[in-house]
Scaffold this active site. Structure first.
Site, PDB file in Angstrom:
ATOM      1  N   GLU A 104       0.850  -1.199   0.000  1.00  0.00           N
ATOM      2  CA  GLU A 104       0.000   0.000   0.000  1.00  0.00           C
ATOM      3  C   GLU A 104       0.885   1.248   0.000  1.00  0.00           C
ATOM      4  O   GLU A 104       2.023   1.203   0.461  1.00  0.00           O
ATOM      5  CB  GLU A 104      -0.904  -0.078   1.247  1.00  0.00           C
ATOM      6  CG  GLU A 104      -1.834   1.079   1.499  1.00  0.00           C
ATOM      7  CD  GLU A 104      -2.888   1.303   0.447  1.00  0.00           C
ATOM      8  OE1 GLU A 104      -2.510   1.487  -0.728  1.00  0.00           O
ATOM      9  OE2 GLU A 104      -4.076   1.362   0.791  1.00  0.00           O
ATOM     10  N   ASP A 105       0.367   2.343  -0.552  1.00  0.00           N
ATOM     11  CA  ASP A 105       1.144   3.583  -0.537  1.00  0.00           C
ATOM     12  C   ASP A 105       1.167   4.231   0.845  1.00  0.00           C
ATOM     13  O   ASP A 105       2.212   4.625   1.345  1.00  0.00           O
ATOM     14  CB  ASP A 105       0.623   4.580  -1.595  1.00  0.00           C
ATOM     15  CG  ASP A 105      -0.882   4.834  -1.514  1.00  0.00           C
ATOM     16  OD1 ASP A 105      -1.570   4.220  -0.671  1.00  0.00           O
ATOM     17  OD2 ASP A 105      -1.381   5.651  -2.307  1.00  0.00           O
ATOM     18  N   ASP A 108      -3.541   5.574   6.630  1.00  0.00           N
ATOM     19  CA  ASP A 108      -3.930   6.778   7.370  1.00  0.00           C
ATOM     20  C   ASP A 108      -4.822   6.342   8.545  1.00  0.00           C
ATOM     21  O   ASP A 108      -4.310   5.939   9.583  1.00  0.00           O
ATOM     22  CB  ASP A 108      -4.630   7.703   6.361  1.00  0.00           C
ATOM     23  CG  ASP A 108      -5.039   9.045   6.911  1.00  0.00           C
ATOM     24  OD1 ASP A 108      -4.768   9.310   8.089  1.00  0.00           O
ATOM     25  OD2 ASP A 108      -5.628   9.855   6.170  1.00  0.00           O
ATOM     26  N   ASP A 164      -1.360  10.861  -5.069  1.00  0.00           N
ATOM     27  CA  ASP A 164      -1.921  11.938  -5.881  1.00  0.00           C
ATOM     28  C   ASP A 164      -2.566  13.037  -5.061  1.00  0.00           C
ATOM     29  O   ASP A 164      -2.931  12.843  -3.893  1.00  0.00           O
ATOM     30  CB  ASP A 164      -2.999  11.367  -6.809  1.00  0.00           C
ATOM     31  CG  ASP A 164      -4.266  10.983  -6.047  1.00  0.00           C
ATOM     32  OD1 ASP A 164      -4.162  10.174  -5.102  1.00  0.00           O
ATOM     33  OD2 ASP A 164      -5.343  11.514  -6.374  1.00  0.00           O
ATOM     34  N   ARG A 170       1.293  12.034  -9.167  1.00  0.00           N
ATOM     35  CA  ARG A 170       1.760  10.667  -8.889  1.00  0.00           C
ATOM     36  C   ARG A 170       3.160  10.391  -9.436  1.00  0.00           C
ATOM     37  O   ARG A 170       3.869   9.538  -8.943  1.00  0.00           O
ATOM     38  CB  ARG A 170       0.818   9.632  -9.518  1.00  0.00           C
ATOM     39  CG  ARG A 170      -0.565   9.576  -8.910  1.00  0.00           C
ATOM     40  CD  ARG A 170      -1.292   8.339  -9.429  1.00  0.00           C
ATOM     41  NE  ARG A 170      -2.734   8.411  -9.242  1.00  0.00           N
ATOM     42  CZ  ARG A 170      -3.378   8.052  -8.129  1.00  0.00           C
ATOM     43  NH1 ARG A 170      -2.699   7.616  -7.089  1.00  0.00           N
ATOM     44  NH2 ARG A 170      -4.681   8.122  -8.060  1.00  0.00           N
TER      45      ARG A 170
END
Ligand code: 5GP
Ligand code: MG
Length: 180
Positions: A104-105, A108, A164, A170
């Site tokens: 995953e980026d 949160d 993004d 990105r």
């Protein structure tokens, strides 16, 4: 590298350089190489779109035989009581009995990952772990263990390296943070 950039209506400044990202990716890859050395062909499951650049760099540092696959989390409007539910789309091939590393980026609140892990577990994998490039520990409300987190940050909004701002930014190789 430009220190300040404009994306749509917002200005962003450099927060983390490509070199710092590369070092953090290396450290997390070494951890994964140690932990999975004896596992049979784990699957790296990238979550699109944000994770494409991280997965691409991470996988070049992985030393064991592996498979790579990508999924998307599609939101649909639930009822008022269920809120915004996300489902996995693009999960093809069986994950039953397989070792899964979700890539995953950024994690949160952890809601996306909670849904993802829950849905994946219905397919009876041998194991599921989460590997995220960025983690916001002060914002995290989940119960799932985020086993691999390359970098911890505060609650600021960041873009670049796959992440993004309203679909742009990105392709930036450094990480930028929004300025007031
Ligand atoms: P969560 O479900 O953990 O609250 O949210 C995770 C998703 O929110 C990420 O996959 C990403 O799409 C988005 N997100 C959370 N924080 C940021 C951020 O700082 N920048 C960007 N670009 N996206 C973020
Ligand atoms: Mg994401």
């Amino acid at each position: 590298m430009k220190d300040i950039i404009q994306l749509k209506d917002r200005r962003f400044k450099v927060m983390i350089t490509a070199e710092e990202i590369d070092r953090a990716v290396q450290t997390v890859a070494e951890q994964i190489n140690r932990d999975y050395a004896d596992c049979e062909t784990p699957i790296f499951l990238g979550v699109l779109n944000g994770s494409f650049m991280f997965l691409s760099d991470l996988i070049k540092k992985i030393e064991f035989e592996n498979e790579i696959s990508f999924v998307k989390l599609a939101s649909y409007e639930g009822t008022a009581s269920t809120g915004n539910v996300k489902n996995i789309i693009g999960l093809n091939g069986s994950v039953e009995g397989r070792h899964i590393i979700i890539v995953e980026d950024i994690v949160d609140t952890g809601k996306s990952m909670a849904h993802m892990v829950e849905e994946l577990k219905e397919h009876n994998p041998a194991s599921v772990e989460i590997c995220t490039l960025f983690f916001k520990p002060n914002s995290y409300q989940g119960s799932a263990n985020i086993k691999y987190h390359a970098m911890d940050i505060g609650n600021e909004f960041i873009v670049g390296y796959g992440l993004d701002y309203d679909q742009v930014g990105r392709s930036l190789k450094d990480i930028y943070v929004v300025t007031e």
